[in-house]
Motif scaffolding. Structure first.
Motif, PDB file in Angstrom:
ATOM      1  N   ALA A   4       0.829  -1.212   0.000  1.00  0.00           N
ATOM      2  CA  ALA A   4       0.000   0.000   0.000  1.00  0.00           C
ATOM      3  C   ALA A   4       0.862   1.261   0.000  1.00  0.00           C
ATOM      4  CB  ALA A   4      -0.936  -0.008   1.213  1.00  0.00           C
ATOM      5  N   THR A   5       1.972   1.235   0.732  1.00  0.00           N
ATOM      6  CA  THR A   5       2.867   2.403   0.760  1.00  0.00           C
ATOM      7  C   THR A   5       3.490   2.661  -0.612  1.00  0.00           C
ATOM      8  OG1 THR A   5       3.368   1.932   3.075  1.00  0.00           O
ATOM      9  CG2 THR A   5       4.868   3.411   1.894  1.00  0.00           C
ATOM     10  N   GLY A  41       2.369   1.580  -3.531  1.00  0.00           N
ATOM     11  CA  GLY A  41       1.311   1.981  -4.457  1.00  0.00           C
ATOM     12  C   GLY A  41       0.890   3.426  -4.269  1.00  0.00           C
ATOM     13  N   GLY A  42       0.815   3.880  -3.010  1.00  0.00           N
ATOM     14  CA  GLY A  42       0.469   5.281  -2.751  1.00  0.00           C
ATOM     15  C   GLY A  42       1.512   6.246  -3.279  1.00  0.00           C
ATOM     16  N   ILE A  43       2.791   5.888  -3.131  1.00  0.00           N
ATOM     17  CA  ILE A  43       3.860   6.738  -3.659  1.00  0.00           C
ATOM     18  C   ILE A  43       3.776   6.836  -5.181  1.00  0.00           C
ATOM     19  CG2 ILE A  43       6.363   6.936  -3.935  1.00  0.00           C
ATOM     20  CD1 ILE A  43       6.635   5.677  -1.168  1.00  0.00           C
ATOM     21  N   VAL A  91       1.090   6.430  -7.059  1.00  0.00           N
ATOM     22  CA  VAL A  91      -0.093   7.223  -7.423  1.00  0.00           C
ATOM     23  C   VAL A  91       0.167   8.711  -7.229  1.00  0.00           C
ATOM     24  CG1 VAL A  91      -2.479   7.714  -6.754  1.00  0.00           C
ATOM     25  CG2 VAL A  91      -1.720   5.357  -7.008  1.00  0.00           C
ATOM     26  N   LEU A  92       0.826   9.094  -6.137  1.00  0.00           N
ATOM     27  CA  LEU A  92       1.124  10.510  -5.903  1.00  0.00           C
ATOM     28  C   LEU A  92       2.076  11.063  -6.953  1.00  0.00           C
ATOM     29  CD1 LEU A  92       1.500  10.574  -2.005  1.00  0.00           C
ATOM     30  CD2 LEU A  92      -0.390  11.466  -3.380  1.00  0.00           C
ATOM     31  N   GLU A  93       3.083  10.268  -7.329  1.00  0.00           N
ATOM     32  CA  GLU A  93       4.013  10.731  -8.357  1.00  0.00           C
ATOM     33  C   GLU A  93       3.326  10.907  -9.703  1.00  0.00           C
ATOM     34  OE1 GLU A  93       7.111   7.891  -8.346  1.00  0.00           O
ATOM     35  OE2 GLU A  93       8.157   8.740  -6.612  1.00  0.00           O
ATOM     36  N   SER A 146       1.077  13.972  -9.553  1.00  0.00           N
ATOM     37  CA  SER A 146       1.819  15.234  -9.629  1.00  0.00           C
ATOM     38  C   SER A 146       2.270  15.544 -11.055  1.00  0.00           C
ATOM     39  CB  SER A 146       3.026  15.184  -8.688  1.00  0.00           C
ATOM     40  OG  SER A 146       3.919  14.157  -9.102  1.00  0.00           O
TER      41      SER A 146
END
Length: 210
Positions: free
Chosen positions: A96-97, A99-101, A103-105, A108
């Motif tokens: 999850a960590t 995948g979240g990184i 998605v944020l990249e 942006s």
């Protein structure tokens, strides 16, 4: 709403559903088939962006070659899915960590691209499907990334061969290395034998009868 916009949302929804089924399906063959469906939807989105060459390459290379190879590997090796899923939920926080990184990249980058207001983007997007423009970018600006991708694919091919290679005792095994190193004396042996003289049985029978 235009028809192309409707098609984009339909392709995107099906692709997101197929991607979710890839990671949630218990059967690896079904997961591979859902990945094929996701690739087809991505190809449809490329077609909407007027990148016909990229869409055809995506279908031919990934669906026609990579996924077929993956299905062969999955069917040839005996995967115990229940054993693999025993510690599945233990890796959920790390997954999850990461995948979240990602998605944020991606968010942006997309937000920056849409927020700049560059008017030349549609014109550049119209030529993204051309083989000439794509070849110039691959072999000039992205040459190192292209070579790294080629090395990754080569490692994947070697890994697939290593996973399916099994030494069976019930079949005749042939080692190419030993065949190359073989010498004449290893295969040929000259044996000297005395000459064999056959008896003339027809001439001996009348004498015995007399």
């Amino acid at each position: 709403m235009e028809f192309t916009t409707v098609l984009f949302y339909v392709f995107s929804a099906i692709m997101v559903f197929a991607a979710l089924r890839v990671i949630t399906a218990r059967n690896p063959v079904q997961a591979a088939l859902f990945l094929v469906l996701a690739f087809f939807q991505a190809g449809g989105i490329w077609m909407l962006l007027k990148a016909e060459f990229l869409a055809i390459v995506l279908v031919l290379v990934y669906v026609g070659a990579v996924m077929v190879l993956f299905l062969f590997v999955v069917m040839m090796i005996d995967i115990d899915t229940e054993k693999m899923r025993e510690g599945f939920w233990n890796y959920l926080p790390v997954a999850a960590t990461i995948g979240g990184i990602i998605v944020l990249e991606m968010a942006s980058v997309l937000w920056r691209g849409f927020g700049t207001g560059n008017t030349t983007a549609p014109a550049a997007a119209g030529t993204i499907g051309g083989t000439k423009e794509l070849g110039l970018l691959i072999y000039t600006q992205y040459i190192y990334a292209f070579e790294i991708a080629a090395v990754v694919l080569l490692v994947a091919i070697i890994a697939a061969v290593a996973l399916t290679l099994r030494k069976r005792k019930d079949i005749k095994y042939f080692d190419p290395g030993e065949a190359v190193r073989v010498k004449r004396n290893d295969r040929l042996r000259i044996v000297k034998m005395d000459a064999v003289v056959e008896r003339n049985t027809e001439a001996a029978e009348p004498k015995e009868a007399q």
